[in-house]
Design an enzyme around this catalytic site. Structure first.
Site, PDB file in Angstrom:
ATOM      1  N   ASN A 186       0.855  -1.187   0.000  1.00  0.00           N
ATOM      2  CA  ASN A 186       0.000   0.000   0.000  1.00  0.00           C
ATOM      3  C   ASN A 186       0.891   1.238   0.000  1.00  0.00           C
ATOM      4  O   ASN A 186       1.507   1.563   1.008  1.00  0.00           O
ATOM      5  CB  ASN A 186      -0.915  -0.010   1.229  1.00  0.00           C
ATOM      6  CG  ASN A 186      -1.781   1.237   1.315  1.00  0.00           C
ATOM      7  OD1 ASN A 186      -1.944   1.965   0.338  1.00  0.00           O
ATOM      8  ND2 ASN A 186      -2.339   1.487   2.492  1.00  0.00           N
ATOM      9  N   TRP A 187       0.957   1.906  -1.135  1.00  0.00           N
ATOM     10  CA  TRP A 187       1.827   3.081  -1.256  1.00  0.00           C
ATOM     11  C   TRP A 187       1.234   4.314  -0.582  1.00  0.00           C
ATOM     12  O   TRP A 187       1.908   5.319  -0.432  1.00  0.00           O
ATOM     13  CB  TRP A 187       2.093   3.370  -2.735  1.00  0.00           C
ATOM     14  CG  TRP A 187       3.121   2.464  -3.342  1.00  0.00           C
ATOM     15  CD1 TRP A 187       3.544   1.255  -2.853  1.00  0.00           C
ATOM     16  CD2 TRP A 187       3.862   2.679  -4.550  1.00  0.00           C
ATOM     17  NE1 TRP A 187       4.487   0.702  -3.677  1.00  0.00           N
ATOM     18  CE2 TRP A 187       4.705   1.564  -4.740  1.00  0.00           C
ATOM     19  CE3 TRP A 187       3.883   3.689  -5.495  1.00  0.00           C
ATOM     20  CZ2 TRP A 187       5.570   1.445  -5.822  1.00  0.00           C
ATOM     21  CZ3 TRP A 187       4.732   3.574  -6.587  1.00  0.00           C
ATOM     22  CH2 TRP A 187       5.573   2.472  -6.750  1.00  0.00           C
ATOM     23  N   LYS A 188      -0.043   4.271  -0.235  1.00  0.00           N
ATOM     24  CA  LYS A 188      -0.725   5.402   0.393  1.00  0.00           C
ATOM     25  C   LYS A 188      -0.566   6.655  -0.484  1.00  0.00           C
ATOM     26  O   LYS A 188      -0.544   6.551  -1.704  1.00  0.00           O
ATOM     27  CB  LYS A 188      -0.212   5.603   1.819  1.00  0.00           C
ATOM     28  CG  LYS A 188      -0.333   4.339   2.667  1.00  0.00           C
ATOM     29  CD  LYS A 188      -0.023   4.580   4.120  1.00  0.00           C
ATOM     30  CE  LYS A 188      -0.156   3.283   4.901  1.00  0.00           C
ATOM     31  NZ  LYS A 188       0.042   3.490   6.354  1.00  0.00           N
TER      32      LYS A 188
ATOM     33  N   HIS B 104      -9.613   1.223   5.302  1.00  0.00           N
ATOM     34  CA  HIS B 104      -8.308   1.363   5.946  1.00  0.00           C
ATOM     35  C   HIS B 104      -8.442   2.261   7.170  1.00  0.00           C
ATOM     36  O   HIS B 104      -9.253   3.185   7.204  1.00  0.00           O
ATOM     37  CB  HIS B 104      -7.295   1.947   4.963  1.00  0.00           C
ATOM     38  CG  HIS B 104      -5.882   1.881   5.441  1.00  0.00           C
ATOM     39  ND1 HIS B 104      -5.361   2.805   6.330  1.00  0.00           N
ATOM     40  CD2 HIS B 104      -4.879   1.007   5.172  1.00  0.00           C
ATOM     41  CE1 HIS B 104      -4.098   2.494   6.578  1.00  0.00           C
ATOM     42  NE2 HIS B 104      -3.785   1.405   5.893  1.00  0.00           N
TER      43      HIS B 104
ATOM     44  N   GLU C  42      -5.584  -4.802  10.832  1.00  0.00           N
ATOM     45  CA  GLU C  42      -4.561  -3.781  11.023  1.00  0.00           C
ATOM     46  C   GLU C  42      -4.922  -2.961  12.259  1.00  0.00           C
ATOM     47  O   GLU C  42      -5.729  -2.037  12.177  1.00  0.00           O
ATOM     48  CB  GLU C  42      -4.421  -2.896   9.783  1.00  0.00           C
ATOM     49  CG  GLU C  42      -5.725  -2.454   9.140  1.00  0.00           C
ATOM     50  CD  GLU C  42      -5.646  -1.047   8.592  1.00  0.00           C
ATOM     51  OE1 GLU C  42      -4.549  -0.595   8.259  1.00  0.00           O
ATOM     52  OE2 GLU C  42      -6.702  -0.387   8.530  1.00  0.00           O
TER      53      GLU C  42
ATOM     54  N   GLY D  96       2.876  -1.345   4.262  1.00  0.00           N
ATOM     55  CA  GLY D  96       2.852   0.078   3.968  1.00  0.00           C
ATOM     56  C   GLY D  96       4.192   0.600   3.487  1.00  0.00           C
ATOM     57  O   GLY D  96       4.584   0.412   2.345  1.00  0.00           O
ATOM     58  N   GLY D  97       4.915   1.274   4.385  1.00  0.00           N
ATOM     59  CA  GLY D  97       6.166   1.923   4.013  1.00  0.00           C
ATOM     60  C   GLY D  97       7.171   1.015   3.342  1.00  0.00           C
ATOM     61  O   GLY D  97       7.905   1.440   2.436  1.00  0.00           O
TER      62      GLY D  97
END
EC number: 5.3.1.1
Length: 254
Positions: A12-14, A99, A169, A235-236
């Site tokens: 997930n690049w957000k 999310h 999450e 994520g990151g």
């Protein structure tokens, strides 16, 4: 892990990434081999502005492409929003819904998430539905009650393994570097499996359950080996090809 279920590693690049960031996506695509990596599936959810170009990069690769949210209507006067149909047309096969950052920043309720899931299904997208408790709810020992309510309210009737993925999450673990213990994760994922199996029968036994929350190369092995965990929402660590591919390599060795 549940051995009969093919795991999913979802990035997930957000709200990160420009056209230059597609170099990382190309590197990820180059590092995943469709023959060697049949033990898991990979998904990268990029910002909507990158979907079309990302689709071109991944058109011949064994990686799925996803969006990060969609509106619950198929079209209409909703300035700034994007529909599931638009995501599909841009090349997406999946979409993240519910999310914790959406639930917190935009006060998205379970009912809204549920409506978005239905929209995703109408468009032929796989809905990756996120649930999770706040730190206060964890400290008050209401985690399972909270998750049961979110599952009931966010996941519509008709959920199957081919149209639904569920990600646990914990909100307090998102972007903080903190994670629950493997014992806590196993307990929660076991509870989720029991709930979806009770509600959806045989399909509930096959729906993939991901863990999300500060997943990185240094803790991926422990997290991915935890009972009832069928992959990760990353994520990151998905923004850098080296980190994402390191996690993929860990999965190959499990």
């Amino acid at each position: 892990m549940t051995s009969s279920i093919r795991p999913l590693l979802a990035g997930n690049w957000k709200m990160n990434g420009t056209s230059e960031s597609l170099r990382e996506l190309r590197a990820i695509a180059s590092g995943i081999d469709s023959d060697r990596d049949r033990c898991f599936e990979a998904l990268v959810c990029v910002p909507a502005t990158l979907l079309s170009r990302a689709s071109d990069i991944l058109s011949d690769e064994n990686i799925f492409l996803g969006g990060q949210d969609c509106h619950f209507n198929d079209s209409g006067p909703h300035t700034g929003d994007i529909s599931a149909c638009m995501l599909k047309e841009a090349g997406a096969s999946h979409v993240i819904l519910g999310h914790s950052e959406r639930r917190t920043d935009y006060r998205e309720s379970d009912a809204i998430v549920c409506a978005k899931v239905k929209a995703a299904w109408r468009a032929g997208l796989v809905a990756l539905i996120c649930i999770g408790e706040t730190l206060e709810e964890r400290e008050n020992n209401t985690v399972l009650d909270v998750l049961a309510q979110q599952l009931k309210g966010s996941v519509p009737a008709g959920a199957m393994d081919h149209n639904t993925v569920i990600a646990y999450e914990p909100r307090w673990a998102i972007g903080t570097g903190k994670t629950p213990t493997s014992e806590d994760i196993a307990q929660v994922h076991g509870f989720i499996r029991k709930e979806v199996s009770h509600r959806f029968g045989d399909e509930g036994h096959k729906i993939r359950l991901l863990y999300g929350g500060s997943v990185k190369p240094s803790n991926a092995s422990e997290l991915l080996e935890t009972s009832h965990v069928n992959g990760a929402l990353i994520g990151g660590a998905s923004l850098k090809a080296t980190d994402f591919l390191t996690i993929c390599n860990i999965y190959r060795k499990l």
